[in-house]
Write a protein that holds these residues in place. Structure first.
Motif, PDB file in Angstrom:
ATOM      1  N   GLU A   1      -9.977  -0.633 -10.486  1.00 47.88           N
ATOM      2  CA  GLU A   1     -10.318   0.541  -9.842  1.00 47.88           C
ATOM      3  C   GLU A   1      -9.510   1.656 -10.380  1.00 47.88           C
ATOM      4  N   LYS A   2      -8.199   1.410 -10.002  1.00 48.79           N
ATOM      5  CA  LYS A   2      -7.182   2.299 -10.571  1.00 48.79           C
ATOM      6  C   LYS A   2      -7.226   2.817 -12.111  1.00 48.79           C
TER       7      LYS A   2
ATOM      8  N   HIS B   1       2.054   4.864  -7.698  1.00 51.19           N
ATOM      9  CA  HIS B   1       1.643   3.207  -7.505  1.00 51.19           C
ATOM     10  C   HIS B   1       1.322   2.454  -8.602  1.00 51.19           C
TER      11      HIS B   1
ATOM     12  N   GLU C   1      -1.371   7.776  -6.046  1.00 52.31           N
ATOM     13  CA  GLU C   1      -1.998   6.627  -6.689  1.00 52.31           C
ATOM     14  C   GLU C   1      -1.353   6.452  -8.064  1.00 52.31           C
TER      15      GLU C   1
ATOM     16  N   THR D   1       0.679  -1.430   0.109  1.00 54.53           N
ATOM     17  CA  THR D   1       0.097   0.092  -0.065  1.00 54.53           C
ATOM     18  C   THR D   1       0.799   1.349   0.040  1.00 54.53           C
TER      19      THR D   1
ATOM     20  N   ASP E   1      -7.917  -9.995  -5.779  1.00 56.46           N
ATOM     21  CA  ASP E   1      -7.838  -8.526  -5.181  1.00 56.46           C
ATOM     22  C   ASP E   1      -7.029  -7.664  -6.045  1.00 56.46           C
ATOM     23  N   LEU E   2      -6.002  -8.181  -6.554  1.00 56.15           N
ATOM     24  CA  LEU E   2      -5.279  -7.332  -7.402  1.00 56.15           C
ATOM     25  C   LEU E   2      -5.776  -6.981  -8.502  1.00 56.15           C
TER      26      LEU E   2
ATOM     27  N   LEU F   1      -8.953  -6.534  -8.975  1.00 54.48           N
ATOM     28  CA  LEU F   1     -10.284  -5.477  -8.677  1.00 54.48           C
ATOM     29  C   LEU F   1      -9.413  -4.113  -8.373  1.00 54.48           C
ATOM     30  N   LYS F   2      -8.256  -4.409  -7.589  1.00 56.62           N
ATOM     31  CA  LYS F   2      -7.666  -2.878  -7.329  1.00 56.62           C
ATOM     32  C   LYS F   2      -7.038  -2.276  -8.659  1.00 56.62           C
TER      33      LYS F   2
END
Length: 626
Positions: free
Chosen positions: A584-585, A554, A551, A491, A577-578, A580-581
């Motif tokens: 989103e980005k 990252h 962001e 994070t 999870d990766l 989905l993230k």
């Protein structure tokens, strides 16, 4: 009597309607029109019925019954002052023998598809010129001429341009072309003009555009946040062999600061400090036009810092917030209030700062005024448009500054015939720039154009604001985590908190004294600034931009990493999870909320496809449904 007018702020409780998505989709030709204007309205006054909304164009832009509103004072229909409407506000001033005003309001319906691109425009536009979903700006041309066929003996009608763009100078120029022709050839003229505007290119920050209308080409530059400030009048752009030769507008929005500030030049820095600190201020002027111009000039002093308080270029006793602003049971709100009625001297006597300029208006002199749009309920203060008769500015004699108002104690503000002056107990933190006044005086002696004088004054205010903001920007930048600490699979680190004491200590070696020659109590000014709405607005915006940058960095770090190596020892839950993230980005970046390159977006999309392809078929079906 004709009056060209613009906008000013007012809190409105009604809202303009908008076309349904289906209607605007069917009327695709109006997409370009909507990039500049929401609609064109015609409001007329009828002795029996009161004001009436005569025409809205394009016709698919709907106004609700609430917005058509009640009648003006003196008519058979009593007004509901808690819900001012565009048509009521357009003509209630006419009922008292002055020019009309309009209240722009929040849009309650669905916006046209074009406005999905607002974020793209706003990403390149200066903060003060960005579109905001809850703001409308109205630009009004009011005609009142003798007509013996009408019972009261006057023909009264307003032509209104409604837009989400605060381009005061551009829409004034447009009205000056449209209105005279409209009043001689009503319907065909509006239809033809709207069709021409529908052919205009979209307003793109940084571009110079040629906008043809009614046989004239208006050449304008759409300001960009990366534009360098113009310290001298802008030079004409290439005509590109256009016939007819274009009419070049030096700015789409800027006022003539030197003319607006004529009577207060010796107090410009004090007024700048009051604006910077978001102090409540009443401007009492001889006419709505002078009031509107001076209020708008005051709030423009802070550019490029966004003005985060409310302001009302033309406020009257009929406004719904009259009781709120005149009550003595609570402190005055952070509002810059423009008024013309001397009655306000008594009712607003408890306000800490009151600026009275000019003498009572003289009959027969007509001018123009502008103002800003209205902010919707719950989003802060909305604003109004106003117009009115205007006293012609006196031309000062060669070698003399215009007559200056004096600084006076609030205790001397007691009677309705109070003389012009700045009534305040505030003591400026910074010393007055005597060199600026000398240069302005020298410019008058040499009969320099007022454009040159305005450029000098604007440059002074810009450099003053920049000198104040630069130390804040530098300190804020130091709170950003280092790029080397941003890794792909962790994070991202948090932005460090803003500590006022640490910032004040940094001023000793990195303060405004490095870029500004003015002496004074800079520390005291910063301490008061921390308590103002402008610090809160500036900090929130900068923190948001830094978070988006974090962001973006990252996302770039993830795209530069070897994702296949990372996936070897990861569970399906971690891999999903990766995905989905990353999605989103990607959505944020594609919506222009993250400052990333196109190549990074393409690589992120490829990574998502690679990761999904490594998962079992059932999970692939969930993540990529047919």
């Amino acid at each position: 009597m004709d009056a060209l007018s613009g906008a000013g702020p007012r809190r409105a409780r009604c809202s303009l309607g908008a076309a349904s998505p289906g209607a605007r989709a069917a009327a695709a030709p109006w997409a370009r029109f909507s990039a500049w204007l929401e609609c064109v309205c015609v409001v007329t006054f009828d002795l029996e019925l009161g004001q009436a909304l005569e025409l809205v164009y394009p016709s698919d832009f709907r106004l609700t019954d609430k917005e058509v509103g009640p009648g003006p004072p003196g008519s058979s229909r009593g007004p509901d002052l808690s819900r001012p409407s565009p048509s009521f506000l357009c003509f209630r001033k006419a009922a008292s023998a002055t020019c009309p005003s309009l209240t722009p309001t929040q849009c309650s319906g669905q916006r046209s598809p074009w406005h999905a691109e607002d974020r793209h425009y706003n990403s390149g536009a200066p903060m003060s010129l960005q579109r905001e979903p809850a703001h409308y700006f109205g630009y009004v041309y009011f005609r009142q001429v003798k007509d013996s066929s009408v019972k009261r003996g006057y023909f009264q009608k307003s032509l209104v341009l409604v837009s989400r763009l605060p381009f005061v100078r551009l829409f004034q120029a447009l009205l000056s072309l449209i209105a005279p022709e409209y009043f001689s050839k009503p319907a065909p003229c509006l239809e033809a003009v709207c069709s021409e505007i529908d052919e205009w290119p979209a307003p793109v920050p940084g571009q110079t555009l040629n906008l043809p209308v009614m046989g004239v080409v208006l050449q304008v530059h759409i300001p960009s946040r990366v534009d360098k400030p113009e310290y001298s009048p802008p030079k004409p752009c290439s005509h590109e062999n256009l016939l007819p030769a274009p009419v070049i507008l030096s700015s789409v929005h800027e006022l003539d600061l030197f003319r607006c500030f004529q009577p207060v030049l010796t107090h410009v820095q004090t007024l700048w400090e009051l604006m910077l600190l978001g102090e409540p201020l009443v401007v009492l002027a001889p006419s709505p036009a002078v009031s509107s111009e001076l209020v708008l000039a005051l709030i423009s002093c802070l550019q490029p810092l966004k003005f985060c308080c409310d302001y009302r270029p033309y406020f009257t006793i009929h406004d719904s917030e009259f009781k709120e602003f005149t009550t003595r049971t609570q402190a005055p709100p952070n509002v810059v209030l423009g008024v013309t009625n001397p009655f306000f001297i008594k009712t607003l006597q408890h306000w800490p700062h009151i600026l009275r300029v000019g003498e009572p208006k003289m009959a027969g002199e007509v001018g123009l005024s502008f103002a800003q749009g209205a902010r919707g309920l719950g989003l802060g203060a909305p604003r109004v448009l106003s117009c009115g008769t205007e006293v012609q500015h006196r031309v000062c004699s060669v070698g003399d500054l215009p007559k200056q108002v004096k600084l006076k104690k609030p205790s001397r503000l007691k009677t309705l015939d109070t003389k012009p002056g700045l009534y305040t107990a505030y003591s400026a933190h910074l010393h007055r720039d005597k060199a600026l006044l000398k240069r302005l005086l020298k410019g008058l002696q040499k009969k320099k154009p007022w454009d040159t004088q305005t450029a000098l004054l604007r440059r002074h205010l810009l450099e003053l604001t920049q000198s104040f903001i630069i130390p804040l920007e530098h300190y804020m930048a130091s709170l950003m985590p280092l790029q080397k600490n941003i890794t792909a699979w962790k994070t991202p680190p948090q932005i460090r908190p803003f500590r006022q004491d640490d910032f004040l200590r940094s001023l000793e070696h990195a303060g405004p004294q490095l870029t500004c020659i003015l002496k004074g109590d800079w520390l005291g000014l910063y301490r008061r600034f921390f308590k103002s709405p402008h610090f809160d607005g500036w900090y929130r915006q900068r923190h948001k931009e830094m978070a988006q940058k974090l962001e973006a960095l990252h996302l770039e770090a993830i795209c530069e990493a070897n994702i296949e190596t990372w996936m070897k020892d990861k569970s399906e839950v971690e891999v999903v999870d990766l995905v989905l993230k990353l999605r989103e980005k990607l959505v944020q970046a594609q919506g222009h909320q993250l400052p990333v390159k196109e190549a990074t977006l393409q690589r992120a999309q490829l990574y998502i496809e690679t990761v999904i392809g490594s998962l079992p078929k059932d999970l692939q079906a969930v993540l990529c449904p047919p």
